[in-house]
Write an enzyme that holds these catalytic residues in place. Structure first.
Site, PDB file in Angstrom:
ATOM      1  N   ARG A 135       0.842  -1.191   0.000  1.00  0.00           N
ATOM      2  CA  ARG A 135       0.000   0.000   0.000  1.00  0.00           C
ATOM      3  C   ARG A 135       0.881   1.246   0.000  1.00  0.00           C
ATOM      4  NH1 ARG A 135      -1.979  -3.614   3.920  1.00  0.00           N
ATOM      5  NH2 ARG A 135      -4.078  -4.421   3.491  1.00  0.00           N
ATOM      6  N   LYS A 177      -1.836  -2.761   8.121  1.00  0.00           N
ATOM      7  CA  LYS A 177      -2.934  -2.314   8.968  1.00  0.00           C
ATOM      8  C   LYS A 177      -2.844  -3.001  10.322  1.00  0.00           C
ATOM      9  CE  LYS A 177      -6.154  -1.238   5.224  1.00  0.00           C
ATOM     10  NZ  LYS A 177      -7.485  -1.513   4.622  1.00  0.00           N
ATOM     11  N   HIS A 207      -2.755   2.453  -5.668  1.00  0.00           N
ATOM     12  CA  HIS A 207      -3.555   1.257  -5.393  1.00  0.00           C
ATOM     13  C   HIS A 207      -3.788   0.460  -6.676  1.00  0.00           C
ATOM     14  CE1 HIS A 207      -5.392  -0.618  -1.942  1.00  0.00           C
ATOM     15  NE2 HIS A 207      -6.421  -0.980  -2.675  1.00  0.00           N
ATOM     16  N   ARG A 263      -1.015  -1.819  -6.969  1.00  0.00           N
ATOM     17  CA  ARG A 263      -1.228  -2.947  -6.050  1.00  0.00           C
ATOM     18  C   ARG A 263      -2.155  -3.980  -6.695  1.00  0.00           C
ATOM     19  NH1 ARG A 263      -1.311  -4.410  -0.541  1.00  0.00           N
ATOM     20  NH2 ARG A 263      -3.325  -5.042   0.324  1.00  0.00           N
ATOM     21  N   HIS A 280      -3.612  -9.107   3.392  1.00  0.00           N
ATOM     22  CA  HIS A 280      -5.054  -9.167   3.592  1.00  0.00           C
ATOM     23  C   HIS A 280      -5.377 -10.027   4.808  1.00  0.00           C
ATOM     24  CE1 HIS A 280      -6.019  -8.208  -0.903  1.00  0.00           C
ATOM     25  NE2 HIS A 280      -5.854  -7.126  -0.185  1.00  0.00           N
ATOM     26  N   TYR A 324      -9.292 -10.813  -6.956  1.00  0.00           N
ATOM     27  CA  TYR A 324      -8.333 -10.828  -8.055  1.00  0.00           C
ATOM     28  C   TYR A 324      -8.491 -12.054  -8.942  1.00  0.00           C
ATOM     29  CZ  TYR A 324      -6.293  -7.078  -5.368  1.00  0.00           C
ATOM     30  OH  TYR A 324      -6.124  -5.908  -4.689  1.00  0.00           O
TER      31      TYR A 324
END
Length: 308
Positions: A160, A184, A254, A257, A280, A289
């Site tokens: 990210r 995150k 993004h 990404r 993730h 994806y």
């Protein structure tokens, strides 16, 4: 009724405690904390209009009424899902801290957001993008070297933009060609990158001293004034270089990404590995994806097969 009106004063202390929880325990970004608090304030204002002034009296009916009110205001499915999540997190925290006897938010549903196929660059688009950046690196000095390293690393790792800007020099392991990333929730992961990215990083580190100042610290990527590079500068860079690629979609970091993930799966990487690389929390997030690759396959079939 103003949607994000501040709740009544008695809740101010609770909201401040909740803000500290979001920052210190959940480690959310400042932007996420503002969004969570804004959604909770909106819900509390709606509850007050219904005569529910005590947090202990919050119930599922009140929460559903607030969410329905959001829907009548024309909020999108994605927005409704996010706001419902914010309130569920809040009521769970109220219950855990003894402020609510039961957690009404645990039964609060929300409309599923429409999952759209994320845009991705083609292989030729990526090659032209990085070639254009390499040409700029020959003429733009340290800034050009930095820009090439940024683009190479974004595409090589799929990290990210916030993760990229937060990297320090010591997060790179040149021997193993991996980078340590804090995602995150400050979750740490190790992401590999290839030889082209390594070359670009070595060239940038050799030129980094031209931008570094006394306050630069350990930041890997520096802005023109010597501080840690800003996310806005990285977004502007990606847009500017993609504008030089004929026919390429106008994507931001993004988009790179998305592109990295799509190309990995098209090249045979398994879904679990891609999930790990992207950081993730849920495999379901990564599965979007697979739809991208399937859609491309369907498009190619439609164009090429005589009985499609």
């Amino acid at each position: 009724m103003p949607e994000d009106r501040e709740p009544q004063t008695p809740h101010a202390g609770v909201l401040e405690d909740y803000r500290r929880h979001l920052v210190s325990e959940r480690d959310l970004s400042a932007h996420s904390v503002r969004a969570y608090l804004g959604d909770v304030r909106s819900m509390l204002a709606h509850a007050a209009d219904l005569g529910v002034h005590d947090l202990a009296d919050l119930d599922l009916r009140t929460l559903r009424s607030w969410l329905a009110n959001q829907q009548t205001r024309g909020r999108s499915r994605t927005t409704l899902a996010r706001r419902a999540t914010a309130v569920r997190v809040f009521t769970a925290w109220l219950h855990r801290t003894g402020r609510l006897e039961a957690d009404p938010g645990s039964a609060l549903g929300s409309p599923k957001a429409h999952r759209t196929l994320p845009p991705a660059l083609g292989h030729d688009d990526v090659r032209q993008l990085l070639d254009a950046a390499a040409e700029h690196a020959l003429t733009d000095g340290a800034v050009g070297a930095r820009d090439l390293a940024v683009l190479e690393l974004l595409y090589a790792t799929g990290i990210r933009v916030g993760e990229l800007c937060a990297l320090d020099v010591d997060d790179l392991d040149h021997g193993r060609r991996v980078v340590r990333v804090f995602g995150k929730g400050r979750k740490e992961r190790t992401v590999p990158y290839g030889v082209p990215a390594e070359r670009a990083l070595v060239d940038w580190l050799a030129a980094r001293g031209e931008l570094a100042v006394s306050g630069s610290g350990p930041a890997l990527f520096l802005g023109v004034r010597g501080g840690r590079v800003d996310q806005r500068a990285v977004r502007a860079l990606v847009h500017a270089r993609l504008a030089e690629v004929p026919g390429a979609p106008d994507l931001g970091p993004h988009g790179l990404r998305h592109t990295a993930a799509t190309h990995l799966l098209e090249g045979g990487a398994d879904l679990r590995s891609v999930q790990e690389l992207l950081g993730h929390a849920s495999l379901a997030t990564t599965q979007i994806y697979t739809h991208v690759s399937a859609e491309r396959l369907r498009s190619a079939y439609t164009q090429a097969h005589p009985r499609a």
